[in-house]
Design a protein around this motif. Sequence first.
Motif, short mmCIF file in Angstrom:
data_model
loop_
_atom_site.label_atom_id
_atom_site.label_comp_id
_atom_site.label_asym_id
_atom_site.label_seq_id
_atom_site.Cartn_x
_atom_site.Cartn_y
_atom_site.Cartn_z
N MET A 7 45.60 40.08 30.06
CA MET A 7 44.24 39.93 30.56
C MET A 7 44.02 38.58 31.24
O MET A 7 43.43 38.53 32.33
N PRO A 8 44.46 37.46 30.66
CA PRO A 8 44.27 36.19 31.38
C PRO A 8 44.96 36.16 32.74
O PRO A 8 44.41 35.62 33.70
N GLU A 9 46.15 36.75 32.85
CA GLU A 9 46.85 36.80 34.14
C GLU A 9 46.08 37.64 35.15
O GLU A 9 45.94 37.27 36.32
N ALA A 10 45.58 38.80 34.68
CA ALA A 10 44.83 39.69 35.56
C ALA A 10 43.54 39.02 36.05
O ALA A 10 43.18 39.11 37.23
N ILE A 11 42.86 38.34 35.14
CA ILE A 11 41.62 37.64 35.51
C ILE A 11 41.90 36.55 36.52
O ILE A 11 41.15 36.39 37.51
N GLU A 12 42.97 35.80 36.33
CA GLU A 12 43.30 34.72 37.27
C GLU A 12 43.61 35.28 38.66
O GLU A 12 43.13 34.75 39.68
N GLU A 13 44.36 36.36 38.72
CA GLU A 13 44.69 36.96 40.03
C GLU A 13 43.43 37.44 40.74
O GLU A 13 43.24 37.22 41.94
N ALA A 14 42.55 38.12 39.98
CA ALA A 14 41.32 38.65 40.58
C ALA A 14 40.39 37.52 41.02
O ALA A 14 39.75 37.60 42.07
#
Length: 288
Positions: A260-267
């Motif tokens: 989730m933290p990786e996905a949030i950073e990309e978005a």
Amino acid sequence: MSFEDNCTMKILYKAQQEGYGILSQVCYDAQSAIALVRAAERCRSPAILQLFPVTLMYGKGPFLQFCLNLAHQANVPIAVHLDHATDPEHLELALSLAEQGIAFDSIMVDASHAETDEENIAIARPYIERAKKCGVPVEVELGRLEGGEAGLRMISDAKLTNPQKAETFIKETGAVILAPSIGNLHGSYLKPPNFRLEIVRELRKTLGHGIPICLHGTDELPDELFRECIRNGVSKINVNSWARDPYVKRLSETLLTKTMPEAIEEATEVFAEVCERFFKLFESAGKA
């Protein structure tokens, strides 16, 4: 009341004097707000972090305070604005928070659904007077835009702004930012937009430089039309789905394969990149 020290007005007055546009980006959550601020700092651009009433009703005072802290602690000028406050419950929440010291830098009191200009004024003026007491400047809409967006009232029967009525309308409402109807609409354009830029030019002459002009209904507009609007006197430019849709798409895709933290950073970066494009297009990059 003078709003010379108000964050929104200082940003817009400077843009108006120097001939560039200000991105007023709708943010729906903490990540999109962070993305806007991140992009503004990278581009050395002023900006406006804009919330819809539906987001204010969801997050209430704590989320507004988060946005205010985020914006005001940035190393570039960023204001926080409430867009299209139409319903009494939205206006009551925004103004009661302002009276408690948690105040938007500016709000839009939208009574454009009224049948006549006189009714629009009668609805808007009490809220505007209350906002003024809290030091909050107000944007109003003269005329009527068709369409609707997430959480906004659907409007039909568009009515173009009559520039001859603008001076009286501004004086009678007490507002200090004007959103005109020039052929723009909320949502997707079914045919190429035909903007009546002569209305903007006439408004600029009629109102002088004390009243910034705001462009609504910018989904899918070509870059050159944005530039033309700025050249003709628009300084506040509301943007919504340009950044929202790719942000949501990237978040939903990456959540399937990443933490989730990786996905949030990309978005967040996707949202920020769209904001950066607009700072450059509106020529506000480097103006902070």
